[in-house]
Design a protein around this motif. Structure first.
Motif, PDB file in Angstrom:
ATOM      1  N   PHE A  40       0.810  -1.222   0.000  1.00  0.00           N
ATOM      2  CA  PHE A  40       0.000   0.000   0.000  1.00  0.00           C
ATOM      3  C   PHE A  40       0.849   1.281   0.000  1.00  0.00           C
ATOM      4  O   PHE A  40       0.308   2.386   0.008  1.00  0.00           O
ATOM      5  CB  PHE A  40      -0.967   0.014   1.193  1.00  0.00           C
TER       6      PHE A  40
ATOM      7  N   VAL B  24      -8.895   2.571   6.319  1.00  0.00           N
ATOM      8  CA  VAL B  24      -7.495   2.723   6.760  1.00  0.00           C
ATOM      9  C   VAL B  24      -6.722   3.681   5.851  1.00  0.00           C
ATOM     10  O   VAL B  24      -5.821   4.391   6.314  1.00  0.00           O
ATOM     11  CB  VAL B  24      -6.805   1.346   6.880  1.00  0.00           C
TER      12      VAL B  24
ATOM     13  N   ASN C 285      -7.567   7.701   7.046  1.00  0.00           N
ATOM     14  CA  ASN C 285      -7.754   7.664   8.506  1.00  0.00           C
ATOM     15  C   ASN C 285      -7.352   8.956   9.221  1.00  0.00           C
ATOM     16  O   ASN C 285      -7.054   8.967  10.410  1.00  0.00           O
ATOM     17  CB  ASN C 285      -7.068   6.427   9.109  1.00  0.00           C
TER      18      ASN C 285
ATOM     19  N   ILE D   4      -5.485  11.163  10.390  1.00  0.00           N
ATOM     20  CA  ILE D   4      -4.452  11.730  11.275  1.00  0.00           C
ATOM     21  C   ILE D   4      -3.319  10.731  11.494  1.00  0.00           C
ATOM     22  O   ILE D   4      -3.541   9.511  11.452  1.00  0.00           O
ATOM     23  CB  ILE D   4      -5.088  12.154  12.616  1.00  0.00           C
TER      24      ILE D   4
HETATM   25  P1  RTP Z   1       0.214   6.615  11.130  1.00  0.00           P
HETATM   26  O1  RTP Z   1       1.688   6.287  10.978  1.00  0.00           O
HETATM   27  O2  RTP Z   1      -0.377   7.257   9.916  1.00  0.00           O
HETATM   28  O3  RTP Z   1      -0.100   7.293  12.415  1.00  0.00           O
HETATM   29  O4  RTP Z   1      -0.533   5.246  11.220  1.00  0.00           O
HETATM   30  P2  RTP Z   1      -0.224   4.021  12.148  1.00  0.00           P
HETATM   31  O5  RTP Z   1       1.086   4.175  12.859  1.00  0.00           O
HETATM   32  O6  RTP Z   1      -1.440   3.846  12.990  1.00  0.00           O
HETATM   33  O7  RTP Z   1      -0.125   2.853  11.094  1.00  0.00           O
HETATM   34  P3  RTP Z   1       1.081   2.361  10.171  1.00  0.00           P
HETATM   35  O8  RTP Z   1       1.077   0.878  10.213  1.00  0.00           O
HETATM   36  O9  RTP Z   1       2.352   3.091  10.478  1.00  0.00           O
HETATM   37  O10 RTP Z   1       0.572   2.802   8.738  1.00  0.00           O
HETATM   38  C1  RTP Z   1       0.744   4.099   8.291  1.00  0.00           C
HETATM   39  C2  RTP Z   1      -0.436   4.507   7.461  1.00  0.00           C
HETATM   40  O11 RTP Z   1      -0.481   3.725   6.275  1.00  0.00           O
HETATM   41  C3  RTP Z   1      -1.834   3.563   5.885  1.00  0.00           C
HETATM   42  N1  RTP Z   1      -2.122   2.134   5.819  1.00  0.00           N
HETATM   43  N2  RTP Z   1      -2.789   1.591   4.841  1.00  0.00           N
HETATM   44  N3  RTP Z   1      -4.093  -0.235   3.105  1.00  0.00           N
HETATM   45  C4  RTP Z   1      -3.542  -0.691   4.228  1.00  0.00           C
HETATM   46  O12 RTP Z   1      -3.587  -1.841   4.585  1.00  0.00           O
HETATM   47  C5  RTP Z   1      -2.871   0.292   5.091  1.00  0.00           C
HETATM   48  N4  RTP Z   1      -2.258   0.013   6.231  1.00  0.00           N
HETATM   49  C6  RTP Z   1      -1.768   1.186   6.690  1.00  0.00           C
HETATM   50  C7  RTP Z   1      -2.695   4.238   6.927  1.00  0.00           C
HETATM   51  O13 RTP Z   1      -2.992   5.569   6.465  1.00  0.00           O
HETATM   52  C8  RTP Z   1      -1.794   4.281   8.130  1.00  0.00           C
HETATM   53  O14 RTP Z   1      -2.153   5.313   9.015  1.00  0.00           O
END
Ligand code: RTP
Length: 150
Positions: free
Chosen positions: A59, A111, A114, A116
Protein backbone atom coordinates in the motif's frame (compact mmCIF):
# COMPACT_ATOMS: atom_id res chain seq x y z
CA UNK A 1 7.85 17.72 34.47
CA UNK A 2 8.03 15.49 31.41
CA UNK A 3 8.91 17.20 28.17
CA UNK A 4 7.94 14.33 25.88
CA UNK A 5 6.83 15.43 22.44
CA UNK A 6 4.84 13.80 19.65
CA UNK A 7 4.58 14.62 15.95
CA UNK A 8 0.91 14.79 15.07
CA UNK A 9 -0.20 15.36 11.47
CA UNK A 10 -3.71 15.95 10.19
CA UNK A 11 -3.72 14.18 6.83
CA UNK A 12 -5.24 15.70 3.66
CA UNK A 13 -8.68 14.13 4.26
CA UNK A 14 -8.84 15.64 7.75
CA UNK A 15 -7.98 19.08 6.37
CA UNK A 16 -10.44 18.78 3.45
CA UNK A 17 -13.22 17.69 5.81
CA UNK A 18 -12.79 20.65 8.12
CA UNK A 19 -11.60 18.62 11.12
CA UNK A 20 -8.57 20.76 11.99
CA UNK A 21 -10.26 22.68 14.81
CA UNK A 22 -11.92 19.57 16.26
CA UNK A 23 -8.60 17.68 16.34
CA UNK A 24 -6.62 20.54 17.87
CA UNK A 25 -9.38 20.92 20.46
CA UNK A 26 -9.00 17.31 21.61
CA UNK A 27 -5.26 17.61 22.28
CA UNK A 28 -5.63 21.07 23.82
CA UNK A 29 -8.47 20.08 26.13
CA UNK A 30 -6.60 17.00 27.32
CA UNK A 31 -3.96 19.39 28.64
CA UNK A 32 -1.23 19.03 26.05
CA UNK A 33 0.83 21.99 24.90
CA UNK A 34 1.11 22.98 21.23
CA UNK A 35 4.78 23.58 20.40
CA UNK A 36 4.62 23.93 16.60
CA UNK A 37 1.94 24.16 13.91
CA UNK A 38 1.92 24.66 10.14
CA UNK A 39 -0.30 24.02 7.13
CA UNK A 40 1.80 22.73 4.27
CA UNK A 41 1.78 20.96 0.92
CA UNK A 42 3.93 17.85 1.04
CA UNK A 43 6.60 16.96 -1.51
CA UNK A 44 6.63 13.33 -2.60
CA UNK A 45 10.19 12.89 -1.24
CA UNK A 46 9.10 14.17 2.18
CA UNK A 47 6.14 11.74 2.32
CA UNK A 48 8.43 8.87 1.28
CA UNK A 49 10.91 9.78 4.02
CA UNK A 50 8.19 10.03 6.65
CA UNK A 51 6.85 6.58 5.77
CA UNK A 52 10.25 5.03 4.84
CA UNK A 53 9.65 2.11 7.25
CA UNK A 54 6.64 1.09 5.14
CA UNK A 55 8.35 1.35 1.74
CA UNK A 56 8.16 -2.41 1.11
CA UNK A 57 4.40 -2.58 1.84
CA UNK A 58 2.02 -3.04 -1.10
CA UNK A 59 0.00 0.00 0.00
CA UNK A 60 3.06 2.31 0.09
CA UNK A 61 2.51 4.01 -3.33
CA UNK A 62 -1.16 4.69 -2.50
CA UNK A 63 -0.16 5.95 0.96
CA UNK A 64 2.32 8.43 -0.51
CA UNK A 65 -0.23 9.59 -3.13
CA UNK A 66 -2.75 10.11 -0.31
CA UNK A 67 -0.36 12.16 1.84
CA UNK A 68 0.63 14.46 -1.03
CA UNK A 69 -2.96 14.84 -2.34
CA UNK A 70 -3.57 18.10 -0.42
CA UNK A 71 -2.19 20.17 2.41
CA UNK A 72 -1.55 18.63 5.80
CA UNK A 73 -1.43 20.25 9.22
CA UNK A 74 1.87 19.38 10.92
CA UNK A 75 2.04 19.81 14.68
CA UNK A 76 4.19 19.09 17.69
CA UNK A 77 2.36 18.46 20.96
CA UNK A 78 4.14 18.22 24.29
CA UNK A 79 3.33 16.79 27.71
CA UNK A 80 3.46 13.79 29.98
CA UNK A 81 2.94 10.57 28.01
CA UNK A 82 1.86 12.44 24.90
CA UNK A 83 3.17 9.78 22.48
CA UNK A 84 1.17 6.86 23.91
CA UNK A 85 -1.80 8.97 24.99
CA UNK A 86 -1.82 10.70 21.62
CA UNK A 87 -2.16 7.30 19.95
CA UNK A 88 -5.12 6.56 22.25
CA UNK A 89 -6.75 9.88 21.38
CA UNK A 90 -6.24 9.04 17.69
CA UNK A 91 -7.48 5.43 17.86
CA UNK A 92 -6.53 2.22 16.06
CA UNK A 93 -4.91 2.44 12.60
CA UNK A 94 -7.91 0.81 10.93
CA UNK A 95 -10.88 3.05 11.74
CA UNK A 96 -13.27 0.09 11.70
CA UNK A 97 -11.37 -1.11 14.80
CA UNK A 98 -11.09 2.36 16.40
CA UNK A 99 -13.18 2.92 19.50
CA UNK A 100 -15.91 5.57 19.35
CA UNK A 101 -14.59 8.61 21.19
CA UNK A 102 -11.26 8.42 19.39
CA UNK A 103 -10.58 10.67 16.41
CA UNK A 104 -10.57 7.82 13.90
CA UNK A 105 -13.44 6.10 15.69
CA UNK A 106 -15.53 9.25 15.38
CA UNK A 107 -14.54 10.48 11.92
CA UNK A 108 -13.19 7.70 9.68
CA UNK A 109 -14.09 4.39 8.04
CA UNK A 110 -11.16 3.31 5.83
CA UNK A 111 -7.49 2.72 6.76
CA UNK A 112 -6.43 4.63 3.65
CA UNK A 113 -8.42 7.70 4.77
CA UNK A 114 -7.75 7.66 8.51
CA UNK A 115 -7.49 11.43 9.02
CA UNK A 116 -4.45 11.73 11.27
CA UNK A 117 -0.96 10.48 12.09
CA UNK A 118 0.65 10.24 15.52
CA UNK A 119 4.18 9.11 16.39
CA UNK A 120 4.33 5.56 17.75
CA UNK A 121 7.46 5.90 19.94
CA UNK A 122 9.36 8.75 21.59
CA UNK A 123 12.36 7.94 19.40
CA UNK A 124 10.31 8.09 16.19
CA UNK A 125 8.68 11.30 17.41
CA UNK A 126 12.11 12.93 17.66
CA UNK A 127 12.98 11.80 14.13
CA UNK A 128 9.63 12.97 12.72
CA UNK A 129 9.86 16.36 14.47
CA UNK A 130 13.34 16.83 12.99
CA UNK A 131 12.04 15.84 9.53
CA UNK A 132 9.03 18.20 9.59
CA UNK A 133 10.23 21.11 11.72
CA UNK A 134 14.01 21.08 12.15
CA UNK A 135 14.78 23.15 15.23
CA UNK A 136 11.95 25.64 14.91
CA UNK A 137 9.75 24.76 17.90
CA UNK A 138 8.19 27.57 19.91
CA UNK A 139 9.52 27.67 23.47
CA UNK A 140 6.70 28.64 25.83
CA UNK A 141 4.93 27.48 28.97
CA UNK A 142 1.21 28.14 29.30
CA UNK A 143 0.17 29.95 32.46
CA UNK A 144 -2.37 27.24 33.38
CA UNK A 145 0.22 24.46 33.86
CA UNK A 146 -0.31 24.18 37.66
CA UNK A 147 -3.89 23.23 36.85
CA UNK A 148 -2.79 20.39 34.57
CA UNK A 149 0.18 18.91 36.52
CA UNK A 150 0.41 18.55 40.31
P1 RTP B 1 0.21 6.62 11.13
O1 RTP B 1 1.69 6.29 10.98
O2 RTP B 1 -0.38 7.26 9.92
O3 RTP B 1 -0.10 7.29 12.41
O4 RTP B 1 -0.53 5.25 11.22
P2 RTP B 1 -0.22 4.02 12.15
O5 RTP B 1 1.09 4.18 12.86
O6 RTP B 1 -1.44 3.85 12.99
O7 RTP B 1 -0.12 2.85 11.09
P3 RTP B 1 1.08 2.36 10.17
O8 RTP B 1 1.08 0.88 10.21
O9 RTP B 1 2.35 3.09 10.48
O10 RTP B 1 0.57 2.80 8.74
C1 RTP B 1 0.74 4.10 8.29
C2 RTP B 1 -0.44 4.51 7.46
O11 RTP B 1 -0.48 3.72 6.27
C3 RTP B 1 -1.83 3.56 5.89
N1 RTP B 1 -2.12 2.13 5.82
N2 RTP B 1 -2.79 1.59 4.84
N3 RTP B 1 -4.09 -0.24 3.10
C4 RTP B 1 -3.54 -0.69 4.23
O12 RTP B 1 -3.59 -1.84 4.58
C5 RTP B 1 -2.87 0.29 5.09
N4 RTP B 1 -2.26 0.01 6.23
C6 RTP B 1 -1.77 1.19 6.69
C7 RTP B 1 -2.69 4.24 6.93
O13 RTP B 1 -2.99 5.57 6.47
C8 RTP B 1 -1.79 4.28 8.13
O14 RTP B 1 -2.15 5.31 9.02
Amino acid sequence: MATEQSYIMIKPDGVQRGLVGEIIKRFEQRGYTLRALKLQSVERAQAEKHYADLSSKPFFPALVDYIISGPVVAMVWEGKGVVATGRKIIGATNPLASEPGTIRGDFAIEVGRNVIHGSDTVENAQKEIALWFGESLVDWTPAAKPWIYE
